[in-house]
Design a protein around this motif. Structure first.
Motif, mmCIF file in Angstrom:
data_model
loop_
_atom_site.group_PDB
_atom_site.id
_atom_site.type_symbol
_atom_site.label_atom_id
_atom_site.label_comp_id
_atom_site.label_asym_id
_atom_site.label_seq_id
_atom_site.Cartn_x
_atom_site.Cartn_y
_atom_site.Cartn_z
ATOM 1 N N PHE A 198 39.256 38.068 42.676
ATOM 2 C CA PHE A 198 38.945 38.564 41.506
ATOM 3 C C PHE A 198 38.328 37.381 40.330
ATOM 4 N N ALA A 199 37.851 36.361 41.250
ATOM 5 C CA ALA A 199 37.043 35.166 40.530
ATOM 6 C C ALA A 199 35.982 34.754 41.261
ATOM 7 N N ASP A 200 35.315 34.036 40.623
ATOM 8 C CA ASP A 200 33.939 33.620 41.010
ATOM 9 C C ASP A 200 32.730 34.490 41.042
ATOM 10 N N ASP A 209 35.166 38.082 36.871
ATOM 11 C CA ASP A 209 36.167 39.049 37.627
ATOM 12 C C ASP A 209 35.861 39.123 39.130
ATOM 13 N N GLY A 210 34.988 38.137 39.487
ATOM 14 C CA GLY A 210 34.465 38.346 40.849
ATOM 15 C C GLY A 210 33.683 39.656 41.468
ATOM 16 N N ASP A 234 27.648 46.915 45.876
ATOM 17 C CA ASP A 234 28.553 46.430 44.910
ATOM 18 C C ASP A 234 29.446 45.402 45.633
ATOM 19 N N VAL A 235 29.723 44.408 45.119
ATOM 20 C CA VAL A 235 30.731 43.315 45.893
ATOM 21 C C VAL A 235 31.719 43.002 44.984
ATOM 22 N N SER A 236 33.014 42.922 45.292
ATOM 23 C CA SER A 236 34.323 42.375 44.583
ATOM 24 C C SER A 236 34.814 41.199 45.470
ATOM 25 N N ASN A 237 35.279 40.087 44.904
ATOM 26 C CA ASN A 237 35.771 39.034 45.669
ATOM 27 C C ASN A 237 37.602 39.522 45.465
#
Length: 185
Positions: free
Chosen positions: A163-165, A139-140, A157-160
């Motif tokens: 929502f991938a990789d 979910d990136g 906390d990191v969120s691409n």
């Protein structure tokens, strides 16, 4: 219009990721990890200290200097926020990723529920840490939780935005954790 739609999709994901390691009031359900009461044990390698008091003196938005932000790929200033009772700061790289750094002066690594996803123990600078990601979900999102003494932690906390990789999100979280770590007690 497409950028606005992506931003609207990114905000809930950032909030979910930012909740990783944050206190969840009794009776509420959380999609991310949450704090559990202490079991009396300490995370390996964490030493007793006045970390909660020292952590209280830090401004989460001041933990990334302009040079730090640049090396992490962040061009905008952070925005302060509160997650539960913890102070935090959000940064975004528009249409790329977002990062939240949370200062938790009440919960050390041994108090955090890291049972969801894949845990990887590591050391970031002088601090014990746990990387948490759900590689199966791809979910990136990824978090690096840094122990600060027995009863405090800093959560990155990191969120691409795609929502991938998830591996890329973990690389970004580790980079930011490495930039923040030297400023911690």
């Amino acid at each position: 219009m497409a950028d606005r739609t992506r931003l609207l999709l990114l905000v809930p994901a950032l909030l979910a990721v930012a909740a990783c390691g944050a206190r969840v009031p009794a009776g509420q359900n959380a999609m991310a990890a949450h704090v559990l009461p202490s079991t009396g044990g300490d995370a390996p390698g964490t030493a007793p200290s006045a970390a909660p008091d020292s952590l209280a003196r830090l401004d989460p938005c001041a933990l990334l200097s302009p040079a730090d932000r640049s090396s992490a790929g962040l061009t905008q200033l952070g925005k302060p926020k509160t997650i539960g009772e913890a102070r935090a700061c959000d940064w975004t790289a528009p249409a790329t990723f977002g990062v939240t750094v949370t200062l938790d002066g009440e919960n050390g690594l041994s108090n955090l529920d890291v049972s969801h996803g894949t845990r990887t123990k590591k050391k970031v600078g002088a601090h014990q840490a746990v990387q948490l990601a759900d590689r199966k979900a791809t979910d990136g999102t990824c978090a690096v939780l840094l122990g600060v003494g027995r009863s405090a932690s800093v959560q990155v906390d990191v969120s691409n935005s795609t929502f991938a990789d998830t591996p890329l999100a973990c690389t970004r979280a580790t980079t930011v954790a490495g930039l923040v770590e030297p400023k911690l007690p």
